[in-house]
Scaffold this motif. Sequence first.
Motif, mmCIF file in Angstrom:
data_model
loop_
_atom_site.group_PDB
_atom_site.id
_atom_site.type_symbol
_atom_site.label_atom_id
_atom_site.label_comp_id
_atom_site.label_asym_id
_atom_site.label_seq_id
_atom_site.Cartn_x
_atom_site.Cartn_y
_atom_site.Cartn_z
ATOM 1 N N MET A 1 31.850 50.688 36.255
ATOM 2 C CA MET A 1 32.455 49.357 36.261
ATOM 3 C C MET A 1 33.957 49.426 36.032
ATOM 4 S SD MET A 1 30.199 47.157 37.105
ATOM 5 C CE MET A 1 31.198 45.692 36.757
ATOM 6 N N ALA A 2 34.395 50.289 35.119
ATOM 7 C CA ALA A 2 35.827 50.418 34.859
ATOM 8 C C ALA A 2 36.556 50.864 36.123
ATOM 9 C CB ALA A 2 36.064 51.420 33.723
ATOM 10 N N ALA A 3 36.019 51.867 36.803
ATOM 11 C CA ALA A 3 36.657 52.358 38.028
ATOM 12 C C ALA A 3 36.619 51.309 39.130
ATOM 13 C CB ALA A 3 35.959 53.639 38.493
ATOM 14 N N ILE B 1 39.485 47.146 42.537
ATOM 15 C CA ILE B 1 39.687 45.791 43.073
ATOM 16 C C ILE B 1 41.087 45.298 42.753
ATOM 17 C CG2 ILE B 1 38.916 43.393 42.999
ATOM 18 C CD1 ILE B 1 36.137 44.420 42.295
ATOM 19 N N ALA B 2 41.542 45.544 41.519
ATOM 20 C CA ALA B 2 42.886 45.120 41.142
ATOM 21 C C ALA B 2 43.931 45.794 42.022
ATOM 22 C CB ALA B 2 43.140 45.450 39.672
ATOM 23 N N LEU C 1 33.085 45.207 51.040
ATOM 24 C CA LEU C 1 34.423 45.644 51.436
ATOM 25 C C LEU C 1 35.262 46.127 50.262
ATOM 26 C CD1 LEU C 1 35.461 42.954 54.086
ATOM 27 C CD2 LEU C 1 35.240 45.406 54.483
ATOM 28 N N LEU C 2 34.871 45.745 49.049
ATOM 29 C CA LEU C 2 35.650 46.116 47.863
ATOM 30 C C LEU C 2 34.972 47.183 47.010
ATOM 31 C CD1 LEU C 2 36.789 42.555 46.647
ATOM 32 C CD2 LEU C 2 38.030 44.155 48.116
ATOM 33 N N GLN C 3 33.808 47.657 47.417
ATOM 34 C CA GLN C 3 33.049 48.590 46.583
ATOM 35 C C GLN C 3 33.574 50.013 46.652
ATOM 36 O OE1 GLN C 3 28.870 48.358 47.545
ATOM 37 N NE2 GLN C 3 28.741 46.164 47.082
ATOM 38 N N GLN D 1 47.828 37.191 40.399
ATOM 39 C CA GLN D 1 48.302 38.047 39.314
ATOM 40 C C GLN D 1 47.405 37.942 38.088
ATOM 41 O OE1 GLN D 1 50.993 40.374 39.297
ATOM 42 N NE2 GLN D 1 49.730 40.908 37.520
ATOM 43 N N ARG D 2 47.035 36.750 37.696
ATOM 44 C CA ARG D 2 46.157 36.576 36.532
ATOM 45 C C ARG D 2 44.782 37.174 36.804
ATOM 46 N NH1 ARG D 2 45.822 30.509 35.091
ATOM 47 N NH2 ARG D 2 44.632 31.320 33.299
ATOM 48 N N SER D 3 44.345 37.119 38.051
ATOM 49 C CA SER D 3 43.067 37.734 38.403
ATOM 50 C C SER D 3 43.146 39.247 38.235
ATOM 51 C CB SER D 3 42.687 37.376 39.844
ATOM 52 O OG SER D 3 42.437 35.989 39.979
ATOM 53 N N ARG D 4 44.251 39.850 38.693
ATOM 54 C CA ARG D 4 44.415 41.302 38.523
ATOM 55 C C ARG D 4 44.488 41.668 37.039
ATOM 56 N NH1 ARG D 4 47.679 40.750 43.188
ATOM 57 N NH2 ARG D 4 49.607 40.638 41.968
#
Length: 293
Positions: free
Chosen positions: A191-193, A198-199, A126-128, A278-281
């Motif tokens: 990976m960067a994109a 996800i963020a 769902l996040l790919q 927020q810390r996850s983002r």
Amino acid sequence: MARDEQSGSTLPRRQLGRALREARQAVGFTLEQAAQEMEMSKTSVIRIEKGHNEKVRLRDVEGFGQLYELTEKRIEELKALAQQSATKSWWQASRHLLLPGYRTYLGLESAAAQLFSYQQAIIPGLLQIAQYSRAIERPLFPSDTPEDLESRVAVRLRRKILLTRKRRALPAEFVLHEAVLHTVVGSHEVMAAQLRHIADIGTYPGVTVHILPFEAGFPGEVVPVLPYVILDFPAESAEPSIVFCEQPIGAMFFEEDADVKRYRGIHEALRCATLDAQRSRDLLRQMARRYEQ
């Protein structure tokens, strides 16, 4: 409890089957009696009650309803379920490309009211983004034609509308182990994109993404578990929650209360040890910048 593969949208069939079984039991009919009255085999009645028939005739629903002394309103509700179960789902054009169990999961996911997910190795479907999906799918199906590969990727990408649609978006909570961020899929550019995506999607209403850091160890003494998805359904559907676990050799679905409760406990223990949203983002964007260097 493992499920057999079923095509189409499984939820309406399951609802219809459960409703007919409960109605039969309420009037005290055995399977044999119901089959005799409906002039069909016992096996046919069992298949309908288990939701295994892709299509249930409206006249049969009417017959069961009258036999079980249901109200006209209830019979009409069951007919509506029978019509829904016969509707082809959006992924049917690519069904020959999907692994056993995956079509069943897509039907359940599209009907869910809430989703909880844990992944420890790769980004959840769902996040790919498209590039990440291609890099995942290509080695899994080396004999695929370019067209087949794009069809598989399209199925993954179309699922994302569940999270981003303006009306009735699916509330979803994702727990990703930090290892997911360090597992390079495709390239550093991909990976960067992917991590920036996800963020960004984590800012959508109803979508929460938490990173479980390496330093968390085994939170709550939870040993490493396979990736899973917990699906809850609308209250009015009376459908039990399920847990979906996908493995290289197939998929498993669990719906026993004790199993679902166990996975909820696991998810809560994992989530409590994660970084906040927020810390996850921040970590996702930090890792994205690292890949861009």
